[in-house]
Scaffold this motif. Structure first.
Motif: not given
Ligand SMILES: Nc1nc2c(ncn2[C@@H]2O[C@H](COP(=O)(O)OP(=O)(O)OP(=O)(O)O)[C@@H](O)[C@H]2O)c(=O)[nH]1
Ligand SMILES: [Zn+2]
Ligand SMILES: [Zn+2]
Ligand SMILES: [Zn+2]
Ligand SMILES: [Zn+2]
Lengths: 120, 272
Positions: B151-176
């Motif tokens: 949840l930290v490092c990938p956000a700092s590197f543009d890969l050439g994608q058009h869109l970002n999608v971030t998943l948050l699973s319900v077992t991780e907690g809603d404060d993520k």
């Protein structure tokens, strides 16, 4: 620890600048890092002490300057300070704000000795 | 291409490039060279090149990011099942060591290129470049990049994608979102995954997760879904179809897009 990757990219840029300026050594590197850049200044500084060896910045000091978070509200137009998890408008509380600063990841300046200066 | 364009120059630091000359002497006689170049400009140039590859071939590139095990591969499997007839899909998977995720995708008859990052905690644009040259982009409509679970490092590197999608699973907690603001801010859509488990978790409230996301000044849609229940995928599939149509129109107009960058940033990043 992507800070090491960021640090290596920074040192490549610094090497390019040093070559262009015909520097004999780099003495100081100043970077500006916003809290929303995803890079932790302390980790970058740690990575730097490892990554600089064998480069022209071998003896250089790394200064990280933190920038503040500012937002502009798209509803009321106010420009206010914000926090990393509280990016809402400081005036009206709306969440539809635009980031003005805080995500910078900038090589701001490089201090160096030119080759001819180093001779004397 | 843009050494001096001032990538990443914002309202807060613009005065630094506008004021005075570029070279200054410090008090102790050293030369100070003012630069103001994005630290990741090398990566960002490669990312721009990747985006051009995708764009030239009419491919929409979507980067999926999340904690390890939040359900990226499962979502891709479910998405492939749902859209296989409609879109030609391929996947680029970043993983620390194994080929497992790529094998799971390939078993659906879909091309999957595995990037084994070893110790690296994120994908970068150079890795994605070599992977995309292993795909025949002419035969594809959508390329998903499954980033390294982190949840930290990938956000700092543009890969050439058009869109970002971030998943948050319900077992991780809603404060993520409050704990990892950078990756949630970068998202064009946020998926609350494993929603089939919500009945068993009394401490995860999707509304609370959404509120934390709004506090990050994100207007991204927040969609609940479960890879185990295809009837929950509709909002996601609709979002994806729309994203494809928008990207297609952009391409026809000779334009492209980057993952969520706010208007001020977009203007200053105009070199593409
Ligand atoms: N109940 C439930 N379990 C799920 C769902 N999606 C994934 N899982 C389970 O969660 C575990 C991890 O899922 P993956 O899809 O491999 O997660 P990932 O994000 O690709 O994991 P990494 O690639 O290792 O980061 C597996 O045991 C899945 O079966 C879901 O919607 N509901
Ligand atoms: Zn990292
Ligand atoms: Zn306001
Ligand atoms: Zn996976
Ligand atoms: Zn190429």
């Amino acid at each position: 620890m992507h800070e090491l990757a960021v640090c290596q990219a920074m040192l490549e840029q610094v090497a390019g600048i040093a070559a262009r300026e015909q520097a004999s050594e780099v003495t100081r590197i100043i970077v500006r890092i916003g809290p929303l850049s995803g890079v932790v200044p302390e980790l970058l500084e740690q990575a730097f002490t490892i990554a600089r060896s064998g480069t022209i910045a071998n003896q250089a000091e790394l200064i990280t300057e933190a920038t503040g978070i500012r937002v502009r509200c798209s509803q009321c137009g106010a420009e206010t300070d914000a926090g990393i998890t509280r990016m809402i408008c400081g005036k009206c509380g709306d969440y539809r704000t635009q980031l003005l600063s805080g995500d910078e990841l900038l090589l701001a300046s490089v201090e160096l000795n030119r080759a001819e200066q180093a001779v004397e | 291409m843009c050494d001096t364009c001032g990538c990443n120059v914002t309202q807060g630091n613009r005065h630094l490039i506008e004021a005075g000359g570029k070279h200054e002497h410090t008090h102790d006689g050293k030369v100070a060279v003012e630069v103001l170049e994005n630290l990741l400009s090398e990566n960002d140039h490669q990312a721009g090149h990747n985006r051009q590859h995708f764009g030239n071939h009419g491919v929409l590139a979507v980067n999926l990011m999340s904690s390890p095990g939040s359900g990226k591969t499962s979502l891709l499997e479910a998405t492939i099942d749902a859209l296989n007839q409609e879109f030609r899909i391929a996947v680029i998977v970043g993983d620390l060591e194994t080929e497992n995720d790529a094998e799971r995708i390939r078993s659906k008859g879909i091309s999957a290129v595995q990037i084994t990052t070893g110790t690296a905690c994120h994908l970068d644009a150079h890795m994605v470049h070599s992977a995309l040259h292993q795909l025949n982009l002419d035969d594809l409509d959508i390329v998903f990049v499954e980033n390294v679970g982190n949840l930290v490092c990938p956000a700092s590197f543009d890969l050439g994608q058009h869109l970002n999608v971030t998943l948050l699973s319900v077992t991780e907690g809603d404060d993520k979102p409050a704990k990892y603001p950078v990756i949630f801010r970068a998202a064009d859509a946020i998926l609350i995954s494993k929603s089939d488990l919500l009945p068993y978790l009394d401490d995860f409230k999707p509304e609370r997760a959404e509120q934390a996301i709004r506090h990050l000044a994100s207007e991204a849609p927040v969609l609940n879904l479960s890879a185990r229940n295809s009837s929950t995928l509709d909002n996601w599939l609709t979002w994806l179809r729309k994203a494809f149509t928008i990207q297609d129109a952009r391409r026809a107009a000779g334009e492209t897009t980057k993952p969520k960058i706010q208007p001020e940033g977009e203007k200053l990043h105009a070199h593409g």
